[in-house]
Scaffold this motif. Structure first.
Motif, PDB file in Angstrom:
ATOM      1  N   THR A  64      34.313  29.068 100.803  1.00  0.00           N
ATOM      2  CA  THR A  64      35.451  28.109 100.554  1.00  0.00           C
ATOM      3  C   THR A  64      35.053  27.483  99.352  1.00  0.00           C
ATOM      4  N   LEU A  65      35.897  27.877  98.255  1.00  0.00           N
ATOM      5  CA  LEU A  65      35.589  27.476  96.768  1.00  0.00           C
ATOM      6  C   LEU A  65      36.618  26.601  96.174  1.00  0.00           C
ATOM      7  N   ASP A  66      36.342  25.437  95.863  1.00  0.00           N
ATOM      8  CA  ASP A  66      37.265  24.442  95.338  1.00  0.00           C
ATOM      9  C   ASP A  66      37.308  24.610  93.828  1.00  0.00           C
ATOM     10  N   ASN A  67      38.023  25.283  93.039  1.00  0.00           N
ATOM     11  CA  ASN A  67      38.013  25.181  91.714  1.00  0.00           C
ATOM     12  C   ASN A  67      38.875  24.477  91.077  1.00  0.00           C
ATOM     13  N   GLN A  68      39.461  23.522  91.663  1.00  0.00           N
ATOM     14  CA  GLN A  68      40.477  22.754  91.253  1.00  0.00           C
ATOM     15  C   GLN A  68      41.571  23.164  90.589  1.00  0.00           C
ATOM     16  N   GLN A  69      42.030  24.255  91.242  1.00  0.00           N
ATOM     17  CA  GLN A  69      43.379  25.232  90.992  1.00  0.00           C
ATOM     18  C   GLN A  69      43.323  25.746  89.624  1.00  0.00           C
ATOM     19  N   ARG A  70      42.309  25.894  88.954  1.00  0.00           N
ATOM     20  CA  ARG A  70      41.852  26.694  87.837  1.00  0.00           C
ATOM     21  C   ARG A  70      42.559  28.059  87.789  1.00  0.00           C
ATOM     22  N   VAL A  71      43.321  28.651  86.945  1.00  0.00           N
ATOM     23  CA  VAL A  71      43.667  29.825  86.886  1.00  0.00           C
ATOM     24  C   VAL A  71      43.390  30.449  85.677  1.00  0.00           C
ATOM     25  N   ASN A  72      42.318  29.795  84.651  1.00  0.00           N
ATOM     26  CA  ASN A  72      41.935  30.328  83.561  1.00  0.00           C
ATOM     27  C   ASN A  72      40.345  30.723  83.557  1.00  0.00           C
ATOM     28  N   ALA A  73      39.805  30.683  84.675  1.00  0.00           N
ATOM     29  CA  ALA A  73      38.249  31.159  84.956  1.00  0.00           C
ATOM     30  C   ALA A  73      38.041  31.572  86.222  1.00  0.00           C
TER      31      ALA A  73
END
Length: 207
Positions: A64-73
């Motif tokens: 479960t990865l929280d990438n803070q809604q980033r869609v550029n990486a």
């Protein structure tokens, strides 16, 4: 059970567990298991890595990865998919994007995310913490919470309320099955819904 039934049970119990904007790479993917959580932050001047956490995870775990809604990486690609498949993990959920989608689809490894993008997260984001509270689609997820995913998206069930949610979901599922059977016999929908108390199935109890 499917996510729609679990979602109705969450509503009935007043639990916010529907992860907004998270969808499967392939519509046939299904997933269920306890969450292993990872939170990402932007890199500092020295760069960073997306993390080497996967080797010690037990079978059935949902990464479960929280990438803070980033869609550029991205924070997940085909190498992680290969390892996760060999370890029989339950799946991966990302509040962000992944890459190398064809490999996941080929290997039938369930990934749920905000989409795909080819650019690596290496030297762009770094692991801030593991087994911590994270946010997935606006939902607070703690280590060990149950994540369930299917074509309609992902729901999170707090581990301390699993049995309660399962019991309510079972009642809802049985009631809706009786409604389906009745309308297939030609009965009136409005009467069947009244008999089965349909309009109260998802309504939160205020007592």
């Amino acid at each position: 059970m499917d996510t729609t039934t679990i979602s109705d049970a969450l509503d009935k119990l007043g639990i916010a567990g529907q992860c907004l904007g998270i969808a499967p790479l392939d519509p046939t993917f299904r997933m269920a298991g306890p969450a292993f959580t990872v939170r990402y932050v932007p890199c500092g001047v020295h760069g960073g890595t997306v993390g080497d956490y996967i080797d010690d995870l037990p079978e059935g775990t949902v990464v479960t990865l929280d990438n803070q809604q980033r869609v550029n990486a991205t924070v997940w690609g085909d190498i992680l998919t290969i390892v996760a498949t060999r370890k029989h993990l339950g799946g991966t959920v990302i509040d962000g994007v992944c890459r190398d989608a064809p490999r996941a689809i080929e290997m039938r490894y369930p990934i749920f995310s905000r989409g795909t993008y080819m650019r690596t997260g290496k030297d762009r984001v770094a692991v801030d913490a593991v087994q911590c509270t994270v946010s997935i689609g606006g939902v607070r997820v703690n280590p060990g919470d149950l994540l369930v995913g299917d074509r309609d998206g992902v729901v999170a069930v707090p581990k301390e309320r699993f049995e309660q949610v399962a019991e309510v979901a079972q009642r809802i599922d049985e009631a809706e099955n009786r409604i389906r059977e009745a309308i297939e016999r030609g009965e009136r929908l409005d009467e069947v819904r009244k008999t089965q108390q349909y309009h109260s199935l998802q309504t939160r109890d205020r007592s």
